[in-house]
Design an enzyme around this catalytic site. Structure first.
Site: not given
Ligand SMILES: NC(=O)c1ccc[n+]([C@@H]2O[C@H](COP(=O)([O-])OP(=O)(O)OC[C@H]3O[C@@H](n4cnc5c(N)ncnc54)[C@H](OP(=O)(O)O)[C@@H]3O)[C@@H](O)[C@H]2O)c1
Length: 249
Positions: A16, A136, A149
């Site tokens: 990734g 993120s 998360y």
């Protein structure tokens, strides 16, 4: 060769985004250390990276593995110039289904693992060094099913502010690189939660992005290179979002 003679650690570098970052750093002249839990995946990744690469099997949630990793770098290179704390994962879960185990797993890797990776590697980081934390956009944009998360990634965003203030007098910079949806296997892992096959999920996610597509790992690697190199020399405590506009408009 923007990273010529630099030594860089990329955790989760076998797949990734971490792999794309390691490949880019290698082609820019860095000696790259990559980590991951699966030895075979690491060896395959190593073969795809240009230049000087060292693969170390290490789980970012295991203190002993992190100690062995840092010792391996110390013995071979003696120092680091760049730390990319990239190892992370998402396990989507509806709020009512969240268990202590799910919460623990999520925070163990994304929040605790990130802190101890940086803490243990920091003594090797030379003056002028750069730390890049993978955050993120979910840290600041509500994302159903991603509560633990997103909170862990908010912790990562917070680390960058604190550490930038704490390490600035040592000439070290700390920044967060926050992707939107990028086309890696992390997307496949969320298909079951959404009740869609991975192809349909990618198409759905693309409709949520103003640019109408998922990002490419190479686009994140470009941002990581900027933050790791001297091109971002007056940037610390900051966040670079590469998300096709998803959290910006
Ligand atoms: N792709 C996206 O859309 C996206 C968006 C926002 C943020 N991110 C963040 O970007 C980072 C990379 O995501 P990705 O999409 O590249 O994920 P990925 O494709 O699932 O790759 C994850 C990498 O991390 C390694 N890894 C997983 N658990 C680990 C552990 N406990 N210790 C060490 N290595 C571990 C994996 O190797 P092993 O399995 O062999 O350990 C693999 O190399 C993560 O922090 C993620 O949260 C991704």
């Amino acid at each position: 060769m923007r990273l010529a003679n630099k030594v860089a650690l990329v955790t989760g570098g076998s797949a990734g985004l971490g792999l794309a970052i390691a490949q880019r750093f290698g082609s820019e002249g860095a000696h790259v250390y990559i980590t991951g839990r699966r030895k075979e995946a690491l060896e395959a990744a190593k073969a795809s990276i240009e230049g000087h690469v060292t693969a170390v099997t290490a789980d970012a949630t295991m203190s002993g593995d992190l100690d062995n990793l840092v010792e391996a770098i110390r013995q071979e290179s003696g120092h680091l110039d760049v730390i990319v704390a990239n190892a992370g994962s998402i396990e989507r879960m509806n709020f009512g289904d969240v268990t202590e185990e799910h919460f623990g797993r999520t925070f163990d890797l994304n929040a605790r693992g990130t802190l101890f990776t940086v803490q243990k590697a920091l003594p090797l980081l030379r003056m002028g060094g750069s730390i890049v934390l993978l955050g993120s956009i979910t840290a600041f944009k509500g994302d159903p099913g991603a509560g633990a998360y997103s909170a862990a990634k908010a912790a990562v965003r917070s680390y960058a502010r604190t550490w930038a203030a704490e390490f600035g007098d040592r000439g070290l910079r700390v920044n967060v690189l926050s992707p939107g949806p990028i086309d890696t296997l992390i997307i496949d892992g969320q298909a079951e939660y959404f009740g869609q096959d991975p192809v349909a999920l990618r198409a759905h996610m693309s409709t949520l992005v103003p640019m109408g597509r998922l990002g490419l790992p190479e686009e994140i690697a470009n941002g990581a290179l900027f933050l790791a190199s001297d091109e971002s020399s007056f940037m610390t405590g900051a966040e670079l979002c590469i998300d096709g506009g998803m959290a910006q408009v």
